[in-house]
Design an enzyme around this catalytic site. Structure first.
Site, PDB file in Angstrom:
ATOM      1  N   SER A   1      45.973  71.164 -24.420  1.00  0.00           N
ATOM      2  CA  SER A   1      46.909  72.229 -24.771  1.00  0.00           C
ATOM      3  C   SER A   1      46.300  73.122 -25.856  1.00  0.00           C
ATOM      4  CB  SER A   1      48.247  71.626 -25.198  1.00  0.00           C
ATOM      5  OG  SER A   1      49.271  72.578 -25.233  1.00  0.00           O
TER       6      SER A   1
ATOM      7  N   ASP B   1      53.929  72.702 -15.461  1.00  0.00           N
ATOM      8  CA  ASP B   1      53.451  73.185 -16.748  1.00  0.00           C
ATOM      9  C   ASP B   1      53.291  74.697 -16.698  1.00  0.00           C
ATOM     10  OD1 ASP B   1      52.216  73.566 -19.198  1.00  0.00           O
ATOM     11  OD2 ASP B   1      50.380  72.493 -18.677  1.00  0.00           O
TER      12      ASP B   1
ATOM     13  N   HIS C   1      53.219  68.831 -18.436  1.00  0.00           N
ATOM     14  CA  HIS C   1      52.448  69.084 -19.651  1.00  0.00           C
ATOM     15  C   HIS C   1      52.581  67.888 -20.593  1.00  0.00           C
ATOM     16  CE1 HIS C   1      50.484  71.794 -22.524  1.00  0.00           C
ATOM     17  NE2 HIS C   1      51.234  71.221 -23.441  1.00  0.00           N
TER      18      HIS C   1
END
Length: 313
Positions: free
Chosen positions: A162, A255, A285
């Site tokens: 991320s 996501d 995610h």
């Protein structure tokens, strides 16, 4: 593809809890409270991580002060070995060494290499580009002190998930012209690659684990929009990616970041970089740091670590 049933059950339970005990909007909560909640949740979801991995905490110097790091050494690892310099996710605002401890243990154990996790400075106390400065400084230190941590300087990779994937990609571009510090690989797990909200997934995938509200909160607190160094943040909008190290870009099917991850892998390929894209269509995610939720997480971690091991030799 439908969401993994184990994650679906977890998220339904969390939704029921949130409805029974509602919190104010996230932008009305102090970051410290959000950090504490995130840490407690993710640590609790990673109790089954490998235990035969030794750890050592220390600090390395950076332009804004010392940077805490944690070195992971799996049982039987060679000396020297390949090294993954790893940056945790959390929108540059939350996350730390503890939230990602289980994930780093899995990567170290499954890939048979050392991992150095970096506890870079967080916004809003330390806005952009301080997290990126810390990431670059820690990686530079790893090259310059490889012998002290059992690493082979010719087999050093950067990685992250991320926001941490964004940091890894940024460092890879920062160092691509440095002949003394040649990264062997970049491991980008559902990375943030742009400041723009133009992809289809950024318009349609509001959750389940990363919502538009939270993503906007992260971006606001980081403060990178309009900055003169925004190219270090919006790596997918950089024109020249030629010379970047080989990459594995992993995306999750559920996501909002999935389309920009795929687009970044394609842009790397177009620039002549050996890049591979893998998607886990049934996962959300943040799945890598929820190892106890579903067997699919360990399976994905093993597959990812196998590619890291092949890249680092």
């Amino acid at each position: 593809m439908t969401l993994d049933p184990n994650f679906a059950a977890l998220l339904a339970e969390q939704k029921n809890q949130a409805e029974a005990n509602p919190l104010p909007p996230i932008d009305q909560l102090p970051p410290a409270m959000v950090r504490a909640g995130y840490q407690a949740q993710r640590v609790a979801q990673n109790q089954g991580a490998p235990k035969d991995v030794a750890t050592r905490d220390f600090t390395v110097p950076g332009p804004h002060g010392d940077i805490p790091v944690r070195l992971y050494e799996p049982a039987g690892v060679a000396a020297p070995s390949g090294l993954l310099v790893y940056f945790h996710g959390g929108g540059w605002v939350i996350g730390d060494l503890e939230t990602h401890d289980g994930h780093c243990r899995r990567l170290a154990a499954f890939a048979g290499c050392r991992v150095m996790a970096v506890d870079y400075r967080l916004a809003p106390e330390h806005p952009f580009p301080k997290p990126h400065d810390d990431a670059l400084a820690a990686t530079t230190w790893a090259f310059d002190h490889a012998g002290e941590i059992g690493a082979d300087p010719s087999r050093i990779a950067v990685g992250g998930d991320s926001a941490g994937g964004n940091l890894a990609a940024s460092v890879a571009l920062d160092l691509k012209g440095d002949p003394q510090r040649r990264l062997a690989f970049q491991l980008l797990l559902y990375p943030v690659t742009t400041t723009k909200w133009e992809t289809e997934s950024r318009k349609t995938h509001d959750g389940p684990t990363l919502t538009f509200e939270v993503m906007r909160w992260f971006e606001k607190l980081l403060g990178g929009h309009g900055h003169e160094q925004v190219h270090r943040l919006s790596v997918g909008d950089v024109d020249d990616l030629a010379g970047a190290p080989p990459a594995l870009v992993v995306t999750a099917g559920h996501d909002c970041l999935k389309d920009e991850g795929f687009a970044y892998a394609e842009k790397l390929k177009a620039a002549g970089v050996a890049a591979e894209h893998v998607e886990y269509p049934a996962l959300p995610h943040d799945f890598y740091i929820m190892g106890d939720v579903s067997p699919a997480v360990t399976d994905a971690a093993r597959e990812t670590a196998a590619k890291l091991k092949a890249a680092l030799g």
